[in-house]
Design a protein around this motif. Structure first.
Motif, PDB file in Angstrom:
ATOM      1  N   LEU A 190      10.232  -1.262   5.570  1.00  0.00           N
ATOM      2  CA  LEU A 190      10.029  -0.806   4.202  1.00  0.00           C
ATOM      3  C   LEU A 190       8.739  -0.001   4.084  1.00  0.00           C
ATOM      4  CD1 LEU A 190      10.945  -0.894   1.239  1.00  0.00           C
ATOM      5  CD2 LEU A 190       9.665  -3.027   0.985  1.00  0.00           C
ATOM      6  N   ALA A 191       7.668  -0.463   4.752  1.00  0.00           N
ATOM      7  CA  ALA A 191       6.391   0.252   4.712  1.00  0.00           C
ATOM      8  C   ALA A 191       6.534   1.646   5.312  1.00  0.00           C
ATOM      9  CB  ALA A 191       5.324  -0.552   5.458  1.00  0.00           C
ATOM     10  N   ALA A 192       7.215   1.758   6.443  1.00  0.00           N
ATOM     11  CA  ALA A 192       7.395   3.056   7.086  1.00  0.00           C
ATOM     12  C   ALA A 192       8.209   4.005   6.208  1.00  0.00           C
ATOM     13  CB  ALA A 192       8.075   2.869   8.445  1.00  0.00           C
ATOM     14  N   ALA A 193       9.266   3.483   5.585  1.00  0.00           N
ATOM     15  CA  ALA A 193      10.110   4.318   4.730  1.00  0.00           C
ATOM     16  C   ALA A 193       9.340   4.793   3.496  1.00  0.00           C
ATOM     17  CB  ALA A 193      11.358   3.535   4.322  1.00  0.00           C
ATOM     18  N   LEU A 194       8.572   3.900   2.880  1.00  0.00           N
ATOM     19  CA  LEU A 194       7.813   4.271   1.684  1.00  0.00           C
ATOM     20  C   LEU A 194       6.709   5.270   2.012  1.00  0.00           C
ATOM     21  CD1 LEU A 194       7.517   0.774  -0.033  1.00  0.00           C
ATOM     22  CD2 LEU A 194       8.901   2.705  -0.801  1.00  0.00           C
ATOM     23  N   ALA A 214       6.689   7.429   4.509  1.00  0.00           N
ATOM     24  CA  ALA A 214       7.335   8.714   4.799  1.00  0.00           C
ATOM     25  C   ALA A 214       7.735   9.420   3.494  1.00  0.00           C
ATOM     26  CB  ALA A 214       8.553   8.497   5.687  1.00  0.00           C
ATOM     27  N   ALA A 215       8.255   8.642   2.540  1.00  0.00           N
ATOM     28  CA  ALA A 215       8.636   9.240   1.259  1.00  0.00           C
ATOM     29  C   ALA A 215       7.410   9.732   0.495  1.00  0.00           C
ATOM     30  CB  ALA A 215       9.406   8.217   0.424  1.00  0.00           C
ATOM     31  N   ALA A 216       6.315   8.956   0.557  1.00  0.00           N
ATOM     32  CA  ALA A 216       5.082   9.359  -0.120  1.00  0.00           C
ATOM     33  C   ALA A 216       4.533  10.644   0.470  1.00  0.00           C
ATOM     34  CB  ALA A 216       4.056   8.244  -0.026  1.00  0.00           C
ATOM     35  N   ALA A 217       4.556  10.758   1.811  1.00  0.00           N
ATOM     36  CA  ALA A 217       4.076  11.983   2.459  1.00  0.00           C
ATOM     37  C   ALA A 217       4.950  13.180   2.098  1.00  0.00           C
ATOM     38  CB  ALA A 217       4.032  11.782   3.975  1.00  0.00           C
ATOM     39  N   ARG A 218       6.232  12.938   1.967  1.00  0.00           N
ATOM     40  CA  ARG A 218       7.171  14.001   1.617  1.00  0.00           C
ATOM     41  C   ARG A 218       6.942  14.508   0.183  1.00  0.00           C
ATOM     42  NH1 ARG A 218      10.556  17.825   3.863  1.00  0.00           N
ATOM     43  NH2 ARG A 218      12.320  18.219   2.492  1.00  0.00           N
ATOM     44  N   LEU A 219       6.664  13.591  -0.733  1.00  0.00           N
ATOM     45  CA  LEU A 219       6.511  13.950  -2.147  1.00  0.00           C
ATOM     46  C   LEU A 219       5.089  14.312  -2.533  1.00  0.00           C
ATOM     47  CD1 LEU A 219       8.733  11.111  -3.689  1.00  0.00           C
ATOM     48  CD2 LEU A 219       9.371  13.514  -3.375  1.00  0.00           C
ATOM     49  N   PHE A 220       4.142  14.079  -1.653  1.00  0.00           N
ATOM     50  CA  PHE A 220       2.718  14.204  -1.996  1.00  0.00           C
ATOM     51  C   PHE A 220       2.352  15.649  -2.353  1.00  0.00           C
ATOM     52  CE2 PHE A 220      -1.760  14.827  -0.883  1.00  0.00           C
ATOM     53  CZ  PHE A 220      -2.345  13.800  -1.630  1.00  0.00           C
ATOM     54  N   ILE A 264       0.838  -1.200   0.000  1.00  0.00           N
ATOM     55  CA  ILE A 264       0.000   0.000   0.000  1.00  0.00           C
ATOM     56  C   ILE A 264       0.876   1.254   0.000  1.00  0.00           C
ATOM     57  CG2 ILE A 264      -1.650   1.333   1.359  1.00  0.00           C
ATOM     58  CD1 ILE A 264      -2.736  -1.379   2.382  1.00  0.00           C
ATOM     59  N   SER A 265       1.914   1.247   0.810  1.00  0.00           N
ATOM     60  CA  SER A 265       2.821   2.398   0.864  1.00  0.00           C
ATOM     61  C   SER A 265       3.525   2.602  -0.466  1.00  0.00           C
ATOM     62  CB  SER A 265       3.844   2.199   1.987  1.00  0.00           C
ATOM     63  OG  SER A 265       3.208   2.072   3.242  1.00  0.00           O
ATOM     64  N   LEU A 266       3.869   1.499  -1.139  1.00  0.00           N
ATOM     65  CA  LEU A 266       4.482   1.606  -2.461  1.00  0.00           C
ATOM     66  C   LEU A 266       3.503   2.211  -3.458  1.00  0.00           C
ATOM     67  CD1 LEU A 266       6.832   1.009  -4.374  1.00  0.00           C
ATOM     68  CD2 LEU A 266       5.932  -1.310  -4.660  1.00  0.00           C
ATOM     69  N   GLY A 267       2.235   1.797  -3.397  1.00  0.00           N
ATOM     70  CA  GLY A 267       1.226   2.373  -4.284  1.00  0.00           C
ATOM     71  C   GLY A 267       1.030   3.858  -4.034  1.00  0.00           C
TER      72      GLY A 267
END
Length: 343
Positions: free
Chosen positions: A328-332, A334-340, A245-248
Motif C-alpha cells: 500500500l505504501a509503494a502504491a500510494l 507512486a501515485a503521489a509522485a505521479r500527481l505531484f 506518510i505516503s497517504l499524507g
C-alpha cells in the motif's frame, strides 16, 4: 540522486527539531493520553459478571436454570480457542460449553486466578446441585489479567504514528507550496520522486524516534505485557508509518491551502480512528462497519501490534499485514509522485 535526497532530508529534519514546541507536543501528547487511560480505567473490572457461552444461550437446554441467573451477562461465542483465551486473560469470568445434545451444558472453563470466576463457578455448581444434576466437566484456563490500558496501548501507539505521519508531511508539503518553497526547488535538478522520498525518510525517522520515546515512557508508567518479538513490533510500526506518510503525500500532491489539507486529513483520520479498533473491539459491530474497517491501514497496524504485544506473535505471524502495508505504501507513493505538482 542520493545527494539531492540527503540534502532535502537533512533540511527537513533540522526544520523539525528546531521547532521546540512541535517536538515537545509530538512526544508528550500520547504519553499524557496513556497516563489518563491508566487513571480512568485502572479501577478494575466492572461489577457485572460476564459469562461466555459456546452456542446460543437463548436456545440452550438448561435444566439447572443457570442461564436464567440475573446479573450475569451471557455472551454467545463461536470460536472456542479465542473464547478460552479470553477466560485466561480475565476478559470472561467463565466460559460454558452449551453445544451438547439439544443445547445442553456439557462443561465449562474457569480461571483459578480470577476472583469473579470463582464466584460464577460456585453459582454454576450450586444451580446444578439444586436441580439434582451432576456438575459439568471443569476445565481450566489460567493466565494473568489483561487491563483495558494493556489492550489499548498498541492502538494508542498506532494512533500516534497515524497523526504524526499524516500531518507531518501532508500539511507541511502544502505549506511549502503556498510559501513558494516548492517553486524554488523546481528550478533545481530535484525530481518529484526524490523530493517525496526525502520527505518519507525524514518523517519516518521522526515518527519512529517519537514512538520509541512514547513506548519507553509508557513502559516506565504502566506494567503492560510485551510477549512477542520486538523486531516484529518495529517492522509493523515502520510499515504502518510508511503507508500513512505516503497517504499524507498523496493528499498534499496538488493542494494549495493548509485549510483544505487539514480538512481532508481529518476526513481520513477520524474514520480510521473510530473503525480501526483503537478504542474498542470491532466484534459485534455491523457487517458493513467490519468490512469498511478492513480497508483502512490503521486496522492492520493495530491488529498486528496487538497480536505481537498481547498474543506473542512473531515476524512470520504478522507477515501478511507487513506485506499489505508495504504494498500500500509503494502504491500510494507512486501515485503521489505521479500527481505531484511544484506549483
Amino acid at each position: 540522486m542520493w545527494k539531492r535526497v540527503a540534502a532535502i532530508l537533512i533540511a527537513r529534519n533540522r526544520e523539525f527539531y528546531r521547532d521546540k514546541a512541535g517536538l515537545i507536543w509530538n512526544i508528550m501528547m500520547p504519553v499524557m493520553m496513556i497516563v489518563a487511560f491508566a487513571f480512568i480505567f485502572g479501577g478494575g473490572p466492572e461489577d457485572l459478571f460476564k459469562v461466555g457461552v459456546l452456542g446460543d444461550p437463548q436456545t440452550a437446554t438448561d435444566e439447572s436454570g443457570f442461564l436464567a441467573t440475573p446479573y450475569l451477562d451471557f455472551v454467545p461465542l463461536a470460536d472456542e480457542p479465542a473464547a478460552v483465551t479470553k477466560v485466561a486473560r480475565h476478559q470472561l469470568d467463565l466460559l460454558i460449553d452449551a453445544r451438547g445434545a439439544g443445547g445442553s451444558i456439557t462443561g465449562y472453563w474457569a480461571n483459578p486466578e480470577s476472583p469473579n470466576g470463582q464466584i460464577v463457578e460456585r453459582l454454576l455448581i450450586g444451580a446444578h446441585a439444586t436441580a439434582g444434576l451432576p456438575p459439568p466437566e471443569r476445565r481450566t484456563a489460567a493466565g494473568d489479567a489483561l487491563s483495558y490500558a494493556d489492550w489499548a496501548l498498541p492502538g494508542v501507539l498506532a494512533m500516534n504514528v497515524m497523526f504524526s505521519s499524516l500531518w507531518g508531511v501532508g500539511w507541511v508539503v502544502v505549506r511549502y507550496r503556498k510559501n513558494g518553497v516548492l517553486r524554488r526547488l523546481k528550478a533545481t535538478p530535484l525530481k518529484p520522486l526524490e523530493f517525496l522520498s526525502a520527505q518519507v525518510l525524514s518523517r519516518l525517522l521522526v515518527v519512529m524516534a517519537s514512538s520509541t520515546v512514547v513506548y519507553l515512557g509508557a513502559l516506565v508508567i504502566l506494567d503492560f505485557p510485551m510477549r512477542g518479538s520486538y523486531a516484529a513490533l518495529a517492522l509493523i510500526y515502520i510499515a504502518g508509518a510508511l503507508s500513512m506518510i505516503s497517504l499524507g503525500l498523496l493528499v498534499a500532491a496538488r493542494l494549495r491551502t493548509e485549510e483544505l489539507a487539514d480538512g481532508l486529513l481529518n476526513l481520513m483520520a477520524w474514520p480510521m480512528l473510530l473503525l480501526s479498533g483503537v478504542w474498542f473491539s470491532m466484534e459485534g459491530t455491523s457487517t458493513a462497519a467490519q468490512w469498511l474497517s478492513q480497508l483502512m491501514p490503521l486496522t492492520h497496524v493495530v491488529g498486528a501490534a496487538r497480536g505481537i504485544m498481547i498474543d506473542g506473535a512473531g515476524v512470520l505471524d504478522v507477515l501478511p499485514e507487513l506485506l499489505l502495508l508495504l504494498t500500500l505504501a509503494a502504491a500510494l507513493l507512486a501515485a503521489a509522485a505521479r500527481l505531484f505538482r511544484w506549483e
